[in-house]
Write an enzyme that holds these catalytic residues in place. Structure first.
Site, short mmCIF file in Angstrom:
data_model
loop_
_atom_site.label_atom_id
_atom_site.label_comp_id
_atom_site.label_asym_id
_atom_site.label_seq_id
_atom_site.Cartn_x
_atom_site.Cartn_y
_atom_site.Cartn_z
N HIS A 122 6.56 -28.14 -30.11
CA HIS A 122 6.39 -29.11 -29.02
C HIS A 122 5.10 -28.88 -28.23
O HIS A 122 4.96 -29.39 -27.12
CB HIS A 122 7.59 -29.03 -28.07
CG HIS A 122 8.89 -29.39 -28.73
ND1 HIS A 122 9.18 -30.66 -29.17
CD2 HIS A 122 9.96 -28.62 -29.07
CE1 HIS A 122 10.38 -30.67 -29.73
NE2 HIS A 122 10.86 -29.44 -29.69
N CYS A 154 0.86 -1.18 0.00
CA CYS A 154 0.00 0.00 0.00
C CYS A 154 0.89 1.23 0.00
O CYS A 154 2.10 1.12 0.12
CB CYS A 154 -0.86 -0.01 1.26
SG CYS A 154 -1.73 -1.57 1.50
N ARG A 190 0.82 2.06 -5.98
CA ARG A 190 1.12 1.00 -5.02
C ARG A 190 -0.12 0.20 -4.62
O ARG A 190 -0.02 -0.81 -3.93
CB ARG A 190 1.75 1.59 -3.76
CG ARG A 190 3.03 2.32 -4.01
CD ARG A 190 3.56 2.90 -2.73
NE ARG A 190 4.08 1.86 -1.86
CZ ARG A 190 5.31 1.39 -1.90
NH1 ARG A 190 6.16 1.90 -2.75
NH2 ARG A 190 5.71 0.45 -1.09
N TRP A 241 -3.75 -1.75 -1.21
CA TRP A 241 -3.78 -2.94 -2.04
C TRP A 241 -4.07 -4.09 -1.08
O TRP A 241 -3.25 -4.40 -0.21
CB TRP A 241 -2.44 -3.14 -2.73
CG TRP A 241 -2.41 -4.24 -3.73
CD1 TRP A 241 -2.98 -4.24 -4.97
CD2 TRP A 241 -1.75 -5.51 -3.61
NE1 TRP A 241 -2.71 -5.42 -5.62
CE2 TRP A 241 -1.96 -6.22 -4.81
CE3 TRP A 241 -1.00 -6.11 -2.60
CZ2 TRP A 241 -1.46 -7.49 -5.02
CZ3 TRP A 241 -0.49 -7.38 -2.82
CH2 TRP A 241 -0.72 -8.06 -4.02
N ASN A 247 1.46 -0.84 5.76
CA ASN A 247 1.79 -1.50 4.51
C ASN A 247 2.58 -2.75 4.87
O ASN A 247 3.58 -2.65 5.57
CB ASN A 247 2.65 -0.55 3.65
CG ASN A 247 3.21 -1.23 2.41
OD1 ASN A 247 2.60 -2.17 1.90
ND2 ASN A 247 4.35 -0.76 1.94
N GLY A 248 2.11 -3.92 4.39
CA GLY A 248 2.85 -5.15 4.70
C GLY A 248 1.93 -6.20 5.30
O GLY A 248 0.71 -6.10 5.20
N LYS A 283 2.46 -1.49 -8.36
CA LYS A 283 3.79 -1.18 -8.92
C LYS A 283 4.90 -1.90 -8.17
O LYS A 283 5.78 -2.48 -8.78
CB LYS A 283 4.00 0.33 -8.89
CG LYS A 283 5.30 0.77 -9.54
CD LYS A 283 5.27 0.59 -11.04
CE LYS A 283 6.56 1.03 -11.70
NZ LYS A 283 6.70 0.44 -13.04
N LYS A 329 3.46 -7.49 -21.41
CA LYS A 329 2.93 -6.12 -21.53
C LYS A 329 1.48 -6.19 -22.01
O LYS A 329 0.62 -5.49 -21.47
CB LYS A 329 3.74 -5.29 -22.54
CG LYS A 329 5.07 -4.79 -22.08
CD LYS A 329 5.04 -3.69 -21.05
CE LYS A 329 5.04 -4.20 -19.65
NZ LYS A 329 6.24 -4.61 -19.03
N GLU A 342 -0.92 -7.65 -19.21
CA GLU A 342 -1.14 -6.90 -17.97
C GLU A 342 -1.95 -5.62 -18.18
O GLU A 342 -2.67 -5.21 -17.28
CB GLU A 342 0.14 -6.65 -17.18
CG GLU A 342 1.12 -5.68 -17.75
CD GLU A 342 2.36 -5.53 -16.85
OE1 GLU A 342 2.28 -5.72 -15.64
OE2 GLU A 342 3.42 -5.19 -17.41
N GLU A 352 8.41 -10.63 -22.77
CA GLU A 352 8.09 -9.29 -22.28
C GLU A 352 6.94 -8.68 -23.10
O GLU A 352 6.05 -8.03 -22.54
CB GLU A 352 9.35 -8.40 -22.35
CG GLU A 352 9.16 -6.95 -21.97
CD GLU A 352 8.66 -6.72 -20.54
OE1 GLU A 352 8.57 -7.66 -19.75
OE2 GLU A 352 8.32 -5.56 -20.25
#
Ligand code: M6R
Length: 607
Positions: free
Chosen positions: A503, A2, A27, A74, A100-101, A602, A484, A487, A480
């Site tokens: 395969h 957060c 965040r 978050w 936060n955590g 983020k 992109k 997401e 990548e």
């Protein structure tokens, strides 16, 4: 993960908290809230969803106060919603706390506190801290926090104010997630990230793990482990606040894609002597003898940074001849990695706060490796735990989807590979550096073709799945590109090494499946052309990315995107840019939240 902010001083506290929170919304954005101390009372306003909803709620409610805290969340414990939004009060309304955590022993503490008569109104671990601090509060907030911290297990940062304090004060704790104090004249600040403070002050103090700080408008004081008074260094940040703004672009992501020529140049500037053909770092802090003793390198990272690590393996093995292993931070710590004397572990992280990467680095260190950090955020966790640091100079990256941090990481890895090459006595060829100098212009050229990528997005924005193929050093770029797209546009996309297609994934191909194929350079071009033919033979749609004359691919591709040619080892830096732009325009056409895509944050400071 957060965002937390705090302020004490003469300014109007609510607008300042909201403004600072806006810079931390990356965040987390499930809910937001503020608390201010007003006429001796704590007044809290919270709202579910993004910060704008809180700002709207605050309008006209006349909340004023002398100091306060703000939070953007978050969710970890408890569903997103007002009930679990921060700030949270203790059961007796004596204090308010933002956090936060994760508190790992929160259930055990909750049971104990319940038995002592404490009540809980949320599902969060945060409320456990609030009640715990309150249970120890006897006129001295700092002392109560110090006692509470001794009971807590986990990784957390929190800040608390009390309705009973005689003077304006905030007590803040850091044990894992970042926390930075901002110093002003007759005012002080705190935040999860310095970008929230840049508009107000450039003088900051990064708290260390185990630190407890007491802030008043005129003073900050820090105790290590809550016991020993310590003077943490004051760091003057040179980030320009304008750097952190959108600069006229519709989204941070688009701005950050455009920042890349500059970010690339800033990352190699001052480290390369083009005349003597050498590379040097000011903050590496590892002696030549130590570098020469390196027998194996472990690259540790997550997400996009992990893709940079995969490219790094190619670069270091080819340029310096040192064996490289690449690991996900989240996997490394749960296996028994073999680390020998002379091994170097390199943590790659934009934020420097990714919990999995930090833990993997700790594992490597505990097993005897020296630590190096490639990082974008000055003073962050990975940089402080490392023996040496290579900063990427990308500037603040606000968009959740990493773009300029990635290309800057590739440059940092290229420089590291060249530096190692020098140290092991391999010849430094002039062209290795000349190609670097040409790179900003080559990336700039890609950026002149925005309409191209927007048009491509128009044609394929409704597709349900995508396959991205690459080989060799461009295989990580396929990964990548797919990351992109998924997401930010929420389209399912898979990246694959092209040779592996036969395969398994080849079964997916039909006329609805667009396949993005990266076909640049000489080494694997013909192989890639063969893969494109295989896709076409099964009615798949081929979108080719090439540095050649598009005519060479029109027989095997439906669309051909041409990119400027640079050396094979640096070509990934150019190749990823069209894929970023394609993802961006696709997301815009699909109407998603480009800068803050759903469910993401983020910096992922939880496991
Ligand atoms: O800050 P870090 O580089 O350690 O972050 C690692 C990942 O969380 C990050 O790259 C993530 O995958 C991004 N959303 C990718 O765009």
């Amino acid at each position: 993960m957060c965002g937390i902010v705090g302020y004490l001083g003469d300014r109007e506290v609510v607008p300042l908290l909201i403004d600072s929170l806006r810079r931390l919304e990356y965040r987390g954005y499930d809910s937001a809230g503020v608390v201010v101390r007003s006429n001796g009372e704590l007044k809290t306003i919270k709202a579910e969803g993004k910060l704008d909803r809180l700002a709207a709620k605050l309008e006209g409610c006349g909340l004023v106060g002398s100091y306060g805290l703000g939070h953007t969340r978050w969710a970890t414990h408890g569903v997103p919603g007002e009930r679990n939004a921060h700030p949270l009060s203790d059961g007796r309304g004596r204090l308010a706390l933002i956090h936060n955590g994760i508190i790992e022993n929160f259930l055990e503490l909750k049971t104990r506190l319940r038995a002592d008569g404490w009540e809980f109104a949320s599902d969060t671990d945060t409320e456990v801290i609030a009640n715990l601090v309150s249970s120890y509060l006897d006129g001295n907030l700092f002392e109560a926090v110090r006692k509470a911290v001794a009971d807590l297990e986990g990784m957390y940062a929190f800040a608390v104010i009390s309705g009973e304090s005689d003077e304006a004060e905030i007590v803040a704790v850091r044990n894992g997630p970042p926390l930075v104090l901002g110093l002003g004249e007759g005012e002080n600040f705190l935040a999860s990230d310095p970008s929230a403070l840049l508009a107000h002050t450039r003088d900051v103090v990064f708290l260390e793990n185990g630190d407890i700080a007491r802030l008043s408008p005129k003073k900050v004081a820090v105790w290590s482990q809550g016991e020993t008074r310590v003077e943490r260094p004051v760091v003057r940040l040179n980030w320009d606040p304008i750097q952190a703004e959108k600069g006229g672009f519709k989204h941070f992501m688009l701005k950050e894609i455009h920042d890349q020529p500059q970010a690339i140049q800033d990352t190699f500037a001052g480290r390369v002597d083009f005349e003597s053909g050498s590379v040097g770092f000011d903050t590496l802090e590892l002696s030549s003898t130590e570098i020469q003793a390196v027998r194996r390198i472990h690259l540790l990272a997550c997400g996009t940074s992990w893709h940079a690590a995969l490219v790094g393996k190619f670069l270091i093995e080819e340029l310096a001849g040192i064996p490289v292993e690449v690991d996900y931070g989240s996997e490394y710590r749960y296996r028994r990695p073999l680390v020998a004397e002379g091994d170097l572990a390199v943590g790659i992280s934009q934020s420097g706060e990714t919990a999995d990467t930090v833990s993997a680095m700790e594992t490597a260190r505990d097993r005897g490796a020296r630590l190096l950090s490639i990082c974008n955020v000055v003073g962050s966790q990975t940089t402080r735990m490392s023996d040496g640091v290579i900063y990427t100079h990308a500037g603040p990256e606000i968009g959740v989807a990493s773009t300029k941090a990635f290309t800057s990481q590739l440059i940092a890895l290229y420089l590291l590979a060249l530096y190692l090459r020098q140290q092991v006595g391999r010849e430094m060829k002039a062209e290795l550096l000349d190609d670097l100098a040409r790179l900003p212009a080559a990336v700039g050229e890609v950026l002149t073709r925005l309409d191209h990528y927007d048009e491509l997005a128009r044609r394929y924005a409704e597709a349900q799945d995508f396959l991205y193929l690459g080989r060799g050093i461009n295989y990580p770029i396929a990964l990548e590109g797919a990351l992109k797209l998924k997401e930010i546009s929420y389209i399912h996309a898979e990246g694959y090494p092209a040779g592996e297609m036969k395969h398994g994934p080849i079964a997916l191909i039909d006329r609805h499946l667009p396949v993005v194929a990266i076909a640049t350079g000489r080494r694997v071009f013909e192989k890639m052309r063969g893969n494109m033919q295989e896709v076409r033979a099964r009615d798949g749609i081929v979108i080719a990315l090439t540095d050649r004359d598009p005519e060479e691919l029109t027989s095997v591709a439906d669309e051909v995107l041409q990119v400027p040619r640079v050396s094979e080892l640096l070509q990934p830096v150019v190749n990823v840019v069209p894929l970023q732009l394609f993802a961006y325009f696709t997301a815009v056409r699909r109407g998603t939240d480009v800068d803050q895509p759903r469910n993401l944050a983020k910096s992922v400071t939880v496991e």
